[in-house]
Design a protein around this motif. Structure first.
Motif, PDB file in Angstrom:
ATOM      1  N   TYR A  27       0.807  -1.193   0.024  1.00  0.00           N
ATOM      2  CA  TYR A  27      -0.261  -0.249   0.028  1.00  0.00           C
ATOM      3  C   TYR A  27       0.814   1.181   0.156  1.00  0.00           C
ATOM      4  N   PRO A  28       0.295   2.265  -0.702  1.00  0.00           N
ATOM      5  CA  PRO A  28       1.103   3.533  -0.466  1.00  0.00           C
ATOM      6  C   PRO A  28       1.551   4.240   0.894  1.00  0.00           C
ATOM      7  N   ALA A  29       2.820   4.650   0.516  1.00  0.00           N
ATOM      8  CA  ALA A  29       3.336   5.468   2.029  1.00  0.00           C
ATOM      9  C   ALA A  29       2.350   6.790   2.125  1.00  0.00           C
ATOM     10  N   SER A  30       2.357   7.216   3.437  1.00  0.00           N
ATOM     11  CA  SER A  30       1.785   8.652   3.897  1.00  0.00           C
ATOM     12  C   SER A  30       2.645   9.493   3.620  1.00  0.00           C
ATOM     13  N   ILE A  31       1.719  10.727   3.640  1.00  0.00           N
ATOM     14  CA  ILE A  31       2.722  11.919   3.600  1.00  0.00           C
ATOM     15  C   ILE A  31       3.620  12.174   4.675  1.00  0.00           C
ATOM     16  N   ARG A  32       3.392  11.885   5.945  1.00  0.00           N
ATOM     17  CA  ARG A  32       4.342  11.780   7.135  1.00  0.00           C
ATOM     18  C   ARG A  32       5.639  11.085   6.788  1.00  0.00           C
ATOM     19  N   GLU A  33       5.063   9.739   6.173  1.00  0.00           N
ATOM     20  CA  GLU A  33       6.144   8.817   5.883  1.00  0.00           C
ATOM     21  C   GLU A  33       7.157   9.349   4.820  1.00  0.00           C
ATOM     22  N   TYR A  47       3.522  17.336  -0.950  1.00  0.00           N
ATOM     23  CA  TYR A  47       2.607  17.453  -1.767  1.00  0.00           C
ATOM     24  C   TYR A  47       3.204  18.229  -3.133  1.00  0.00           C
ATOM     25  N   TYR A  48       3.979  19.220  -2.880  1.00  0.00           N
ATOM     26  CA  TYR A  48       4.429  19.786  -4.102  1.00  0.00           C
ATOM     27  C   TYR A  48       5.149  18.966  -5.100  1.00  0.00           C
ATOM     28  N   HIS A  49       6.042  17.970  -4.455  1.00  0.00           N
ATOM     29  CA  HIS A  49       6.920  17.295  -5.289  1.00  0.00           C
ATOM     30  C   HIS A  49       5.652  16.151  -6.006  1.00  0.00           C
ATOM     31  N   LEU A  50       4.935  15.678  -5.041  1.00  0.00           N
ATOM     32  CA  LEU A  50       3.865  14.515  -5.572  1.00  0.00           C
ATOM     33  C   LEU A  50       3.335  15.077  -6.704  1.00  0.00           C
ATOM     34  N   HIS A  61      -2.962   9.646  -8.649  1.00  0.00           N
ATOM     35  CA  HIS A  61      -3.633  10.122  -7.389  1.00  0.00           C
ATOM     36  C   HIS A  61      -4.963   9.550  -7.439  1.00  0.00           C
ATOM     37  N   SER A  62      -5.324   8.535  -6.501  1.00  0.00           N
ATOM     38  CA  SER A  62      -6.564   7.879  -6.884  1.00  0.00           C
ATOM     39  C   SER A  62      -7.830   8.794  -5.972  1.00  0.00           C
ATOM     40  N   GLY A  63      -7.739   9.662  -5.231  1.00  0.00           N
ATOM     41  CA  GLY A  63      -8.773  10.285  -4.354  1.00  0.00           C
ATOM     42  C   GLY A  63      -8.213  11.414  -3.528  1.00  0.00           C
ATOM     43  N   PHE A  64      -9.111  12.286  -3.546  1.00  0.00           N
ATOM     44  CA  PHE A  64      -8.901  13.586  -2.667  1.00  0.00           C
ATOM     45  C   PHE A  64      -9.145  13.637  -1.336  1.00  0.00           C
ATOM     46  N   HIS A  65      -8.731  13.846  -0.272  1.00  0.00           N
ATOM     47  CA  HIS A  65      -9.154  14.071   1.136  1.00  0.00           C
ATOM     48  C   HIS A  65      -9.065  12.669   1.522  1.00  0.00           C
ATOM     49  N   GLN A  66      -8.210  11.657   1.183  1.00  0.00           N
ATOM     50  CA  GLN A  66      -8.017  10.317   1.733  1.00  0.00           C
ATOM     51  C   GLN A  66      -6.656  10.149   1.790  1.00  0.00           C
ATOM     52  N   PRO A  67      -6.358   9.488   2.940  1.00  0.00           N
ATOM     53  CA  PRO A  67      -4.840   8.905   3.113  1.00  0.00           C
ATOM     54  C   PRO A  67      -4.123   8.117   2.163  1.00  0.00           C
ATOM     55  N   ARG A  68      -3.205   8.098   2.063  1.00  0.00           N
ATOM     56  CA  ARG A  68      -2.126   7.006   1.096  1.00  0.00           C
ATOM     57  C   ARG A  68      -2.942   6.884  -0.187  1.00  0.00           C
TER      58      ARG A  68
END
Length: 91
Positions: A27-33, A47-50, A61-68
């Motif tokens: 599963y994908p990494a979180s922003i904090r990771e 976020y900028y680099h992503l 990017h598979s969804g907004f306001h959702q983690p990972r």
């Protein structure tokens, strides 16, 4: 190193981390990771680099306001295109 080269290096490092993390955990990494990988103090830097990676087609990017939800695209390798090293995605 110029700012443009540094941005490319940071995105390349972030993408390598995303690929490794996804392969290891499934599963994908979180922003904090992602923050320590690119020496970020605040979440806006990943976020900028992503977003740049999404615009380039290397990350989906598979969804907004959702983690990972930043998932690596199908990367098949690297190639030299117009004198620049680029990652090549599967079509």
């Amino acid at each position: 190193m110029s700012t443009k080269q540094q941005g490319y290096y940071t995105r390349h490092k972030l993408l390598a981390f995303l690929l490794d993390y996804y392969a290891e955990h499934g599963y994908p990494a979180s922003i904090r990771e992602m923050m320590p990988i690119i020496n970020a103090r605040w979440p806006d830097k990943p976020y900028y680099h992503l977003q740049a990676l999404v615009d380039s087609g290397y990350v989906q990017h598979s969804g907004f306001h959702q983690p990972r939800t930043y998932v690596p695209a199908n990367i098949v390798g690297e190639a030299w295109i117009n004198g620049q090293r680029k990652l090549v995605t599967a079509v």
